[in-house]
Design a protein around this motif. Structure first.
Motif, PDB file in Angstrom:
ATOM      1  N   THR A 125     -10.195  -8.213   3.416  1.00 33.18           N
ATOM      2  CA  THR A 125     -11.580  -8.578   3.103  1.00 33.18           C
ATOM      3  C   THR A 125     -11.591  -9.770   2.143  1.00 33.18           C
ATOM      4  O   THR A 125     -12.375 -10.712   2.322  1.00 33.18           O
ATOM      5  CB  THR A 125     -12.319  -7.377   2.486  1.00 33.18           C
ATOM      6  N   LYS A 139       0.845  -1.194   0.000  1.00 34.59           N
ATOM      7  CA  LYS A 139       0.000   0.000   0.000  1.00 34.59           C
ATOM      8  C   LYS A 139       0.880   1.245   0.000  1.00 34.59           C
ATOM      9  O   LYS A 139       1.005   1.957   1.005  1.00 34.59           O
ATOM     10  CB  LYS A 139      -0.939  -0.025   1.208  1.00 34.59           C
ATOM     11  N   THR A 154     -11.880  -3.014   2.678  1.00 36.65           N
ATOM     12  CA  THR A 154     -12.264  -2.490   3.995  1.00 36.65           C
ATOM     13  C   THR A 154     -13.285  -1.365   3.909  1.00 36.65           C
ATOM     14  O   THR A 154     -14.262  -1.349   4.654  1.00 36.65           O
ATOM     15  CB  THR A 154     -11.005  -2.000   4.733  1.00 36.65           C
ATOM     16  N   TYR A 197      -1.850   4.949  -5.617  1.00 35.91           N
ATOM     17  CA  TYR A 197      -3.168   5.576  -5.648  1.00 35.91           C
ATOM     18  C   TYR A 197      -3.123   6.839  -6.509  1.00 35.91           C
ATOM     19  O   TYR A 197      -4.046   7.097  -7.284  1.00 35.91           O
ATOM     20  CB  TYR A 197      -3.651   5.808  -4.206  1.00 35.91           C
ATOM     21  N   GLU A 219      -7.645  -6.035 -10.169  1.00 39.11           N
ATOM     22  CA  GLU A 219      -8.397  -5.503  -9.029  1.00 39.11           C
ATOM     23  C   GLU A 219      -9.383  -4.464  -9.559  1.00 39.11           C
ATOM     24  O   GLU A 219      -9.285  -4.037 -10.711  1.00 39.11           O
ATOM     25  CB  GLU A 219      -7.460  -4.799  -8.057  1.00 39.11           C
TER      26      GLU A 219
HETATM   27  C1  LIG Z   1      -5.506  -1.675  -4.298  1.00 38.11           C
HETATM   28  C2  LIG Z   1      -6.332  -2.296  -3.240  1.00 38.11           C
HETATM   29  N1  LIG Z   1      -6.778  -3.539  -3.421  1.00 38.11           N
HETATM   30  C3  LIG Z   1      -7.524  -4.169  -2.494  1.00 38.11           C
HETATM   31  C4  LIG Z   1      -7.861  -3.538  -1.314  1.00 38.11           C
HETATM   32  C5  LIG Z   1      -8.673  -4.267  -0.293  1.00 38.11           C
HETATM   33  O1  LIG Z   1      -7.894  -4.600   0.822  1.00 38.11           O
HETATM   34  P1  LIG Z   1      -8.533  -4.715   2.263  1.00 38.11           P
HETATM   35  O2  LIG Z   1      -9.614  -5.733   2.162  1.00 38.11           O
HETATM   36  O3  LIG Z   1      -7.427  -5.170   3.138  1.00 38.11           O
HETATM   37  O4  LIG Z   1      -9.061  -3.380   2.613  1.00 38.11           O
HETATM   38  C6  LIG Z   1      -7.423  -2.224  -1.094  1.00 38.11           C
HETATM   39  C7  LIG Z   1      -7.758  -1.528   0.157  1.00 38.11           C
HETATM   40  O5  LIG Z   1      -6.975  -1.571   1.081  1.00 38.11           O
HETATM   41  C8  LIG Z   1      -6.637  -1.591  -2.063  1.00 38.11           C
HETATM   42  O6  LIG Z   1      -6.192  -0.341  -1.881  1.00 38.11           O
END
Ligand SMILES: Cc1ncc(COP(=O)(O)O)c(C=O)c1O
Length: 355
Positions: free
Chosen positions: A259, A195, A301, A200, A231
């Motif tokens: 998630t 992350k 999330t 982003y 994604e």
């Molecule tokens: C690029 C990306 N993919 C997937 C997710 C989903 O991850 P999580 O379920 O841990 O929030 C997120 C959010 O955090 C994200 O930024």
């Protein structure tokens, strides 16, 4: 004291919580009373403190602003009917934060700082956790490089900060997405699996173009062939085709979503067929054509489950099964909600109570 790391606490004189209807605030714009800060310098974590939420002086020469050593996490706290606050799988976010830190050449945050700071903050700001059925307190831990120096290099100093904001539903309505086959989010050898803030920033322009065409989000495809789904926006993406739940296998271009992991665990516990593998655009559109595609949804999330009811590809729009006719994702959504709200037994041990 929490663990062995001393956290200095400067409590706010008067809470601001009564100024807001925390069950109805817009996502990400209203912040709780306190924030947690830990400072790193000279090769070690120096001090940690909680103070009233607010601005801190930072230099315009700060390394994170120029060279992008900036990573973050997103997680949530929930309140049950007895008023007790619990976190959903916080250790998963702790581990992922440090995966991101390693990839971005940043210092790892020790568990006693991440979890200790989080727990203290939750105790202080428990009144900010919404009580509504779909409400939660969104928690944003982040790590930034703070060297005041121009010149590309690994920073020597960092701040790890946690701020929180009450949150309701992220997407009010089911969404329409565009399959993105021009731009891409991540490449092999890159940072798609962590992350990093830059992931982003780079996604905003293609998303803006999709939104101008009437879609809420894009579904990213692989950078090499644009033939496989990766994604959707800031969510992992899943498909129900026939009686099988399909989702792209994890790789260095896909974020290991908490998630996603939880949805897969639930599906397997319900004896559903689950496949984690490459999912091609071709097979999904064939399934739409022959009516075997039952559901497409995003999971993350912020939204938990975002039902995808329309998908655009190659200039053509396809309407998908209405949410009322879907069997799997609404059940997952409701099960997760009930576990988080303490209404259903937490047989997976996902919730961590704030003492
Ligand atoms: C690029 C990306 N993919 C997937 C997710 C989903 O991850 P999580 O379920 O841990 O929030 C997120 C959010 O955090 C994200 O930024």
């Amino acid at each position: 004291m929490t663990g062995t790391f001393n956290i200095q606490i400067d409590k706010i004189k008067k809470s601001r919580v009564s100024e807001y209807d925390i069950n109805n605030v817009p996502f990400g714009k209203c912040f709780s009373d306190h924030m947690f800060v830990a400072e790193y310098a000279d090769g070690k974590w120096q001090k940690a403190y909680i103070k009233p939420y607010g601005d801190e002086p930072l230099s315009y020469a700060m390394s994170a602003l120029h060279y992008g050593q900036a990573i973050f996490e997103g997680m949530k706290a929930y309140k049950n009917e007895q008023g007790e606050v619990s976190l959903f799988r916080p250790l998963e976010n702790f581990k992922r934060m440090n995966k991101s830190a390693i990839r971005m050449a940043m210092p790892e945050v020790p568990e006693e700082i991440f979890m200790g700071g989080l727990m203290e903050l939750m105790k202080l700001d428990a009144a900010w956790v919404p009580t509504s059925d779909t409400g939660s307190l969104y928690i944003r831990p982040f790590l930034i490089s703070t060297d005041e120096a121009i010149g590309v290099k690994i920073s020597d100093s960092y701040k790890f900060i946690i701020i929180c904001c009450p949150a309701g539903k992220y997407y009010g309505e089911p969404i329409k997405v565009l399959v993105e086959t021009n731009y891409f989010r991540a490449v092999h050898g890159g940072v798609g699996f962590v992350k990093a803030a830059g992931n982003y920033g780079r996604s905003l322009y293609p998303t803006k173009l999709a939104q101008q065409k009437g879609y809420q989000q894009v579904i990213w495809t692989d950078s090499e062939t644009h033939q496989y789904f990766e994604e959707s926006g800031t969510m992992n993406v899943m498909f129900v085709i026939g009686d099988t739940l399909l989702t792209p296998a994890l790789s260095d271009t896909i974020l290991d979503g908490v998630t996603r992991k939880s949805v897969l665990e639930l599906a397997r516990s319900w004896n559903m067929k689950v496949e984690e593998r490459k999912v091609s655009i071709k097979e999904v559109f064939e399934a739409i054509e022959n009516n075997t595609l039952k559901e497409i949804f995003g999971c993350g999330t912020a939204a938990t489950i975002a039902h995808i009811v329309g998908i655009g590809h190659n200039g053509k729009d396809y309407a998908l099964t209405p949410v009322e006719q879907r069997a799997f994702s609404p059940k997952v959504d409701e099960t997760l909600r009930q576990i988080r709200k303490g209404k259903l037994k937490d047989s997976f041990g996902w919730m961590m109570k704030v003492a």
